[in-house]
Motif scaffolding. Structure first.
Motif, PDB file in Angstrom:
ATOM      1  N   LEU A 153      -3.205 -13.306  15.144  1.00  0.00           N
ATOM      2  CA  LEU A 153      -4.013 -11.871  14.989  1.00  0.00           C
ATOM      3  C   LEU A 153      -4.355 -12.291  13.563  1.00  0.00           C
ATOM      4  O   LEU A 153      -3.649 -12.691  12.600  1.00  0.00           O
ATOM      5  CB  LEU A 153      -2.533 -10.990  15.095  1.00  0.00           C
ATOM      6  CG  LEU A 153      -3.018  -9.680  14.430  1.00  0.00           C
ATOM      7  CD1 LEU A 153      -4.235  -8.878  15.650  1.00  0.00           C
ATOM      8  CD2 LEU A 153      -1.837  -9.169  14.175  1.00  0.00           C
ATOM      9  N   LEU A 154      -5.706 -11.783  13.170  1.00  0.00           N
ATOM     10  CA  LEU A 154      -6.562 -11.361  12.357  1.00  0.00           C
ATOM     11  C   LEU A 154      -6.239 -10.165  12.071  1.00  0.00           C
ATOM     12  O   LEU A 154      -6.462  -9.775  10.402  1.00  0.00           O
ATOM     13  CB  LEU A 154      -8.020 -11.906  12.841  1.00  0.00           C
ATOM     14  CG  LEU A 154      -8.214 -13.609  13.010  1.00  0.00           C
ATOM     15  CD1 LEU A 154      -9.115 -13.933  13.244  1.00  0.00           C
ATOM     16  CD2 LEU A 154      -6.738 -14.401  12.494  1.00  0.00           C
ATOM     17  N   TYR A 155      -6.381  -8.961  12.218  1.00  0.00           N
ATOM     18  CA  TYR A 155      -6.584  -7.777  11.977  1.00  0.00           C
ATOM     19  C   TYR A 155      -6.533  -6.232  13.719  1.00  0.00           C
ATOM     20  O   TYR A 155      -6.473  -7.131  14.204  1.00  0.00           O
ATOM     21  CB  TYR A 155      -7.342  -7.199  11.300  1.00  0.00           C
ATOM     22  CG  TYR A 155      -8.147  -6.228  10.595  1.00  0.00           C
ATOM     23  CD1 TYR A 155      -7.495  -6.320   8.955  1.00  0.00           C
ATOM     24  CD2 TYR A 155      -8.837  -4.562  10.928  1.00  0.00           C
ATOM     25  CE1 TYR A 155      -7.249  -4.453   8.134  1.00  0.00           C
ATOM     26  CE2 TYR A 155      -9.128  -3.745   9.730  1.00  0.00           C
ATOM     27  CZ  TYR A 155      -7.855  -4.151   8.797  1.00  0.00           C
ATOM     28  OH  TYR A 155      -8.559  -2.988   7.757  1.00  0.00           O
ATOM     29  N   GLN A 168       4.180  -7.653  20.854  1.00  0.00           N
ATOM     30  CA  GLN A 168       4.324  -8.823  22.147  1.00  0.00           C
ATOM     31  C   GLN A 168       5.470  -8.407  22.964  1.00  0.00           C
ATOM     32  O   GLN A 168       5.586  -8.198  23.602  1.00  0.00           O
ATOM     33  CB  GLN A 168       4.491 -10.536  21.919  1.00  0.00           C
ATOM     34  CG  GLN A 168       4.622 -11.017  23.096  1.00  0.00           C
ATOM     35  CD  GLN A 168       3.973 -10.892  24.210  1.00  0.00           C
ATOM     36  OE1 GLN A 168       2.673 -10.672  23.978  1.00  0.00           O
ATOM     37  NE2 GLN A 168       4.838 -11.294  25.157  1.00  0.00           N
ATOM     38  N   ALA A 169       6.658  -8.248  22.158  1.00  0.00           N
ATOM     39  CA  ALA A 169       7.809  -7.766  21.805  1.00  0.00           C
ATOM     40  C   ALA A 169       8.155  -6.291  23.124  1.00  0.00           C
ATOM     41  O   ALA A 169       8.297  -5.583  24.150  1.00  0.00           O
ATOM     42  CB  ALA A 169       9.057  -7.051  21.193  1.00  0.00           C
ATOM     43  N   ARG A 170       6.360  -4.783  22.451  1.00  0.00           N
ATOM     44  CA  ARG A 170       6.577  -3.473  22.864  1.00  0.00           C
ATOM     45  C   ARG A 170       5.767  -3.549  24.350  1.00  0.00           C
ATOM     46  O   ARG A 170       5.157  -2.841  24.990  1.00  0.00           O
ATOM     47  CB  ARG A 170       5.960  -2.795  22.317  1.00  0.00           C
ATOM     48  CG  ARG A 170       6.586  -2.435  20.465  1.00  0.00           C
ATOM     49  CD  ARG A 170       6.625  -1.959  19.877  1.00  0.00           C
ATOM     50  NE  ARG A 170       6.169   0.005  20.604  1.00  0.00           N
ATOM     51  CZ  ARG A 170       5.449   0.628  20.078  1.00  0.00           C
ATOM     52  NH1 ARG A 170       5.339   0.530  18.413  1.00  0.00           N
ATOM     53  NH2 ARG A 170       5.201   1.381  20.910  1.00  0.00           N
ATOM     54  N   LEU A 171       4.712  -4.927  24.754  1.00  0.00           N
ATOM     55  CA  LEU A 171       3.714  -5.351  25.571  1.00  0.00           C
ATOM     56  C   LEU A 171       4.694  -5.093  26.811  1.00  0.00           C
ATOM     57  O   LEU A 171       6.014  -5.761  27.207  1.00  0.00           O
ATOM     58  CB  LEU A 171       3.393  -6.449  25.519  1.00  0.00           C
ATOM     59  CG  LEU A 171       1.973  -6.137  26.125  1.00  0.00           C
ATOM     60  CD1 LEU A 171       1.061  -5.184  26.115  1.00  0.00           C
ATOM     61  CD2 LEU A 171       1.384  -7.318  25.945  1.00  0.00           C
ATOM     62  N   ASP A 172       4.390  -4.125  27.810  1.00  0.00           N
ATOM     63  CA  ASP A 172       4.623  -3.711  29.061  1.00  0.00           C
ATOM     64  C   ASP A 172       5.087  -4.964  30.570  1.00  0.00           C
ATOM     65  O   ASP A 172       3.705  -6.075  30.143  1.00  0.00           O
ATOM     66  CB  ASP A 172       3.958  -3.077  30.011  1.00  0.00           C
ATOM     67  CG  ASP A 172       5.068  -2.772  31.076  1.00  0.00           C
ATOM     68  OD1 ASP A 172       5.353  -3.565  31.826  1.00  0.00           O
ATOM     69  OD2 ASP A 172       4.900  -1.847  31.799  1.00  0.00           O
ATOM     70  N   PRO A 173       5.495  -6.166  30.043  1.00  0.00           N
ATOM     71  CA  PRO A 173       5.504  -7.430  31.239  1.00  0.00           C
ATOM     72  C   PRO A 173       5.012  -7.480  32.438  1.00  0.00           C
ATOM     73  O   PRO A 173       4.385  -8.867  32.288  1.00  0.00           O
ATOM     74  CB  PRO A 173       6.992  -7.685  31.324  1.00  0.00           C
ATOM     75  CG  PRO A 173       8.081  -6.540  30.753  1.00  0.00           C
ATOM     76  CD  PRO A 173       7.179  -5.700  30.494  1.00  0.00           C
ATOM     77  N   ARG A 174       4.994  -6.341  32.438  1.00  0.00           N
ATOM     78  CA  ARG A 174       3.624  -5.860  33.937  1.00  0.00           C
ATOM     79  C   ARG A 174       1.968  -5.565  33.861  1.00  0.00           C
ATOM     80  O   ARG A 174       1.638  -6.161  34.350  1.00  0.00           O
ATOM     81  CB  ARG A 174       4.192  -4.855  34.476  1.00  0.00           C
ATOM     82  CG  ARG A 174       6.178  -5.406  35.090  1.00  0.00           C
ATOM     83  CD  ARG A 174       6.176  -4.224  35.871  1.00  0.00           C
ATOM     84  NE  ARG A 174       6.280  -3.014  34.566  1.00  0.00           N
ATOM     85  CZ  ARG A 174       6.644  -1.820  34.971  1.00  0.00           C
ATOM     86  NH1 ARG A 174       6.849  -1.171  36.625  1.00  0.00           N
ATOM     87  NH2 ARG A 174       6.900  -0.785  34.440  1.00  0.00           N
ATOM     88  N   SER A 181       2.143 -13.040  11.958  1.00  0.00           N
ATOM     89  CA  SER A 181       2.425 -13.587  13.013  1.00  0.00           C
ATOM     90  C   SER A 181       4.003 -12.868  12.886  1.00  0.00           C
ATOM     91  O   SER A 181       4.151 -12.485  14.813  1.00  0.00           O
ATOM     92  CB  SER A 181       3.831 -15.115  12.401  1.00  0.00           C
ATOM     93  OG  SER A 181       3.914 -15.663  13.786  1.00  0.00           O
ATOM     94  N   ARG A 182       4.581 -12.013  12.969  1.00  0.00           N
ATOM     95  CA  ARG A 182       5.364 -11.235  12.872  1.00  0.00           C
ATOM     96  C   ARG A 182       5.121 -10.542  13.457  1.00  0.00           C
ATOM     97  O   ARG A 182       5.942  -9.936  14.708  1.00  0.00           O
ATOM     98  CB  ARG A 182       6.625 -10.805  11.775  1.00  0.00           C
ATOM     99  CG  ARG A 182       7.224 -11.802  11.402  1.00  0.00           C
ATOM    100  CD  ARG A 182       8.255 -12.028   9.894  1.00  0.00           C
ATOM    101  NE  ARG A 182       8.438 -13.341   9.309  1.00  0.00           N
ATOM    102  CZ  ARG A 182       8.224 -13.612   8.345  1.00  0.00           C
ATOM    103  NH1 ARG A 182       8.167 -13.236   7.554  1.00  0.00           N
ATOM    104  NH2 ARG A 182       9.567 -14.833   8.083  1.00  0.00           N
ATOM    105  N   ARG A 183       4.054  -9.669  12.991  1.00  0.00           N
ATOM    106  CA  ARG A 183       3.625  -8.478  14.011  1.00  0.00           C
ATOM    107  C   ARG A 183       3.159  -8.726  14.724  1.00  0.00           C
ATOM    108  O   ARG A 183       3.236  -8.115  16.136  1.00  0.00           O
ATOM    109  CB  ARG A 183       2.387  -7.574  12.333  1.00  0.00           C
ATOM    110  CG  ARG A 183       2.287  -6.740  13.697  1.00  0.00           C
ATOM    111  CD  ARG A 183       2.732  -5.545  13.886  1.00  0.00           C
ATOM    112  NE  ARG A 183       1.927  -4.087  14.304  1.00  0.00           N
ATOM    113  CZ  ARG A 183       2.169  -2.923  15.133  1.00  0.00           C
ATOM    114  NH1 ARG A 183       3.723  -3.406  15.127  1.00  0.00           N
ATOM    115  NH2 ARG A 183       1.503  -2.928  15.236  1.00  0.00           N
ATOM    116  N   LEU A 184       2.826  -9.891  15.604  1.00  0.00           N
ATOM    117  CA  LEU A 184       2.000 -10.019  16.671  1.00  0.00           C
ATOM    118  C   LEU A 184       3.563 -10.129  17.563  1.00  0.00           C
ATOM    119  O   LEU A 184       3.069  -9.643  18.805  1.00  0.00           O
ATOM    120  CB  LEU A 184       1.297 -11.336  16.629  1.00  0.00           C
ATOM    121  CG  LEU A 184       0.808 -11.405  18.465  1.00  0.00           C
ATOM    122  CD1 LEU A 184      -0.309 -10.741  18.638  1.00  0.00           C
ATOM    123  CD2 LEU A 184       0.034 -12.794  17.579  1.00  0.00           C
TER     124      LEU A 184
END
Length: 564
Positions: A457-459, A430-436, A423-426
């Motif tokens: 997130l499973l793997y 998400q924080a590094r994903l470009d919002p656009r 969960s923390r990794r996801l």
């Protein structure tokens, strides 16, 4: 006069040789922990290069010995020796010139005694040392004779030395003895641990009593004693974390509350839980004492306590606490190292704390690791108790049931830690994903980055995906609860991978096949009209097998869920 000059020259040369030797320090090689910092450069010291001066209690690298300031304790010793030498010289001069000398005052009139030094160091009354220095005046020591000007000058210098020494002792009372608030805790732990100091139960009881018992019972009692002893050590570790390190970081170092909580998550709850368990174990030990003895005891039943500890509400509490603590372990250690590197106050605090032998073996990182490992130590101990329990079917059943519940608890903790990590990794992704960023999916829909957090997130892993022609591209593949997502990194951000197909693949009716004659290749075939195929390559054959199994199992669960 020539004789006096020659003596003075020899003394001067001796003082210069002494000053050139290690700046007055008396260094010895010692063994230190990984948390010990150099007093000169404030960097960590390895065991092979640690030097310590017992005179002023500094610990440094071997390479930093020349850059360290002069030893304060040796300076004081040199001043005392200088005074003695000068006094001896004046006596010899007086004998040669037949000049009458006054009777020399004892050194205790000039320098504080050892008992006075202990009183100065043991208490925080700094003013007492200074008032003593001020009361030793030149007139009181040397008298009022007009013929003793030279001696009075020497005694005046000695008085100044006393003032300097008193100031030094006062500073030591503010620095070295600032640990007064954790000393009572360590003394209390030492007293409490007196009942489990013996290496085993066989060594804790009297030999005559031991000879009256069967060997199976002796083995059982040895393991039960080991359980109580290790539980006490665990509680001691938690109390050191709470009463020394956390309190020091909050009150002395003045770290932010959020930082301290991140380093020591759910510490109070863990301490309360294990303290209650230890109290019950010690109470059971007290109940097993032989009449008229304070050392001979046997614990005939312990299965009920273990079953209570590892089932019901207590087990749920342990699962919650250890899941949180173990999942935060890497982040806690990383944050502690970062703060220790940049915060000089924390460096000084840790250096002071780790002077004692107990805390030298229980640094912050060692304590955190010991707590994460504790829950995995119980199954071995309970299994050994069970193997040596004879003649009581009820006790055997209680121990067996407690062991089964404990294994279920550990499995639940492992799964919970894994879920929290994912969960923390996801959230990091998400924080590094470009919002656009957005991706088109089959059927004309649009997939946006915010939809990732609606899934599990499973793997994940970095793979090579074949694109047009024979070119390949590094992609970050996320196996979610119902889809596969292909990302790529650009300008330290994640975006959806630029492929000739959609970067979001549904697991419904997804076919997974290996590539013939390529032990590290795999096909993903979407059962659609028209079908789409993805070609992926892995770093090893085992890596490919792992991905194939995980994708197939997840796709099977998705298909069954849709059929229901």
């Amino acid at each position: 006069l020539s004789w006096i000059q020659s003596v003075t020259c020899r003394e001067k040369e001796a003082r210069e040789r002494e000053a050139r030797s290690n700046n007055g320090h008396l260094f010895t090689s010692i063994t230190v922990s990984s948390t010990t910092l150099c007093s000169s450069c404030n960097r960590s010291i390895t065991a092979k290069e640690a030097l310590s001066c017992p005179a002023c209690n500094v610990t440094i690298h071997n390479r930093c010995r020349d850059s360290l300031a002069n030893c304060a304790k040796m300076k004081q010793r040199q001043q005392k020796l200088a005074m003695v030498r000068n006094s001896s010289t004046l006596q010899n001069v007086a004998m040669r010139t037949k000049t009458p000398m006054m009777k020399e005052r004892p050194s205790s009139a000039i320098y504080p005694s050892d008992s006075l030094r202990q009183s100065l160091l043991g208490s925080r009354r700094v003013r007492s040392g200074l008032s003593l220095a001020k009361s030793v005046s030149t007139n009181n020591i040397a008298g009022a004779s007009e013929d003793s000007v030279g001696l009075r000058r020497i005694l005046s210098q000695s008085t100044e030395s006393l003032n300097f020494r008193s100031r030094t002792l006062s500073m030591e009372s503010l620095t070295d003895d600032g640990d007064w608030w954790w000393n009572p805790l360590l003394e209390e732990l030492q007293v409490e641990g007196s009942s489990v100091q013996a290496d085993s139960w066989s060594m804790a009881v009297e030999p005559n009593f031991l000879q009256t018992l069967h060997k199976d019972l002796i083995k059982q009692q040895d393991v039960i004693y080991e359980l109580i002893q290790t539980e006490f050590h665990h509680v001691r570790t938690l109390r050191i974390m709470e009463g020394v390190y956390r309190r020091g970081m909050q009150e002395e170092v003045m770290l932010e509350a959020g930082v301290v909580h991140t380093i020591f998550p759910c510490l109070d709850q863990l301490l309360e839980l294990h303290q209650a368990f230890l109290t019950e174990l010690l109470s059971r030990r007290k109940q097993g004492l032989m009449e008229g003895s304070t050392t001979n005891f046997t614990i005939r039943s312990i299965g009920d306590l273990l079953l209570k500890q590892f089932s019901g509400q207590c087990a749920e509490d342990m699962k919650k606490m250890y899941s949180e603590f173990c999942s935060r372990h890497p982040k806690a250690v990383k944050l502690y190292k970062e703060v220790l590197t940049r915060d000089r106050r924390l460096q000084q605090f840790i250096r002071r704390v780790c002077r004692g032998p107990l805390l030298r073996r229980h640094g912050v990182q060692e304590c955190i690791l010991l707590v994460t490992q504790r829950i995995t130590k119980y199954p071995v101990l309970i299994q050994r108790i069970l193997d040596n329990t004879k003649g009581s079917e009820e006790e055997v059943q209680a121990l067996s049931q407690a062991l089964r519940r404990l294994k279920e608890l550990i499995s639940s903790v492992d799964q919970e830690v894994l879920e929290l990590d994912r969960s923390r990794r996801l959230q990091e992704i998400q924080a590094r994903l470009d919002p656009r960023a957005q991706a088109e999916v089959r059927g004309g829909g649009v997939f946006r980055g915010g939809e990732l957090l609606r899934r599990r997130l499973l793997y994940e892993g970095t793979l090579l995906c074949k694109v047009q022609g024979s070119r390949t591209k590094d992609v970050q593949v996320l196996l979610m609860s119902d889809i596969l997502v292909f990302l790529q990194e650009k300008d330290q951000k994640y975006i959806f991978a630029s492929l000739d197909k959609s970067p979001v693949v549904s697991l419904t009716k997804l076919i997974v096949r290996d590539i013939a004659n390529q032990e590290r290749g795999m096909y993903l075939i979407c059962d659609s009209t028209p079908p789409e195929m993805y070609e992926l390559h892995f770093s090893s054959k085992d890596d490919r097998r792992t991905w194939m199994n995980r994708i197939q199992q997840t796709a099977l669960r998705v298909s069954k869920a849709e059929q229901q």
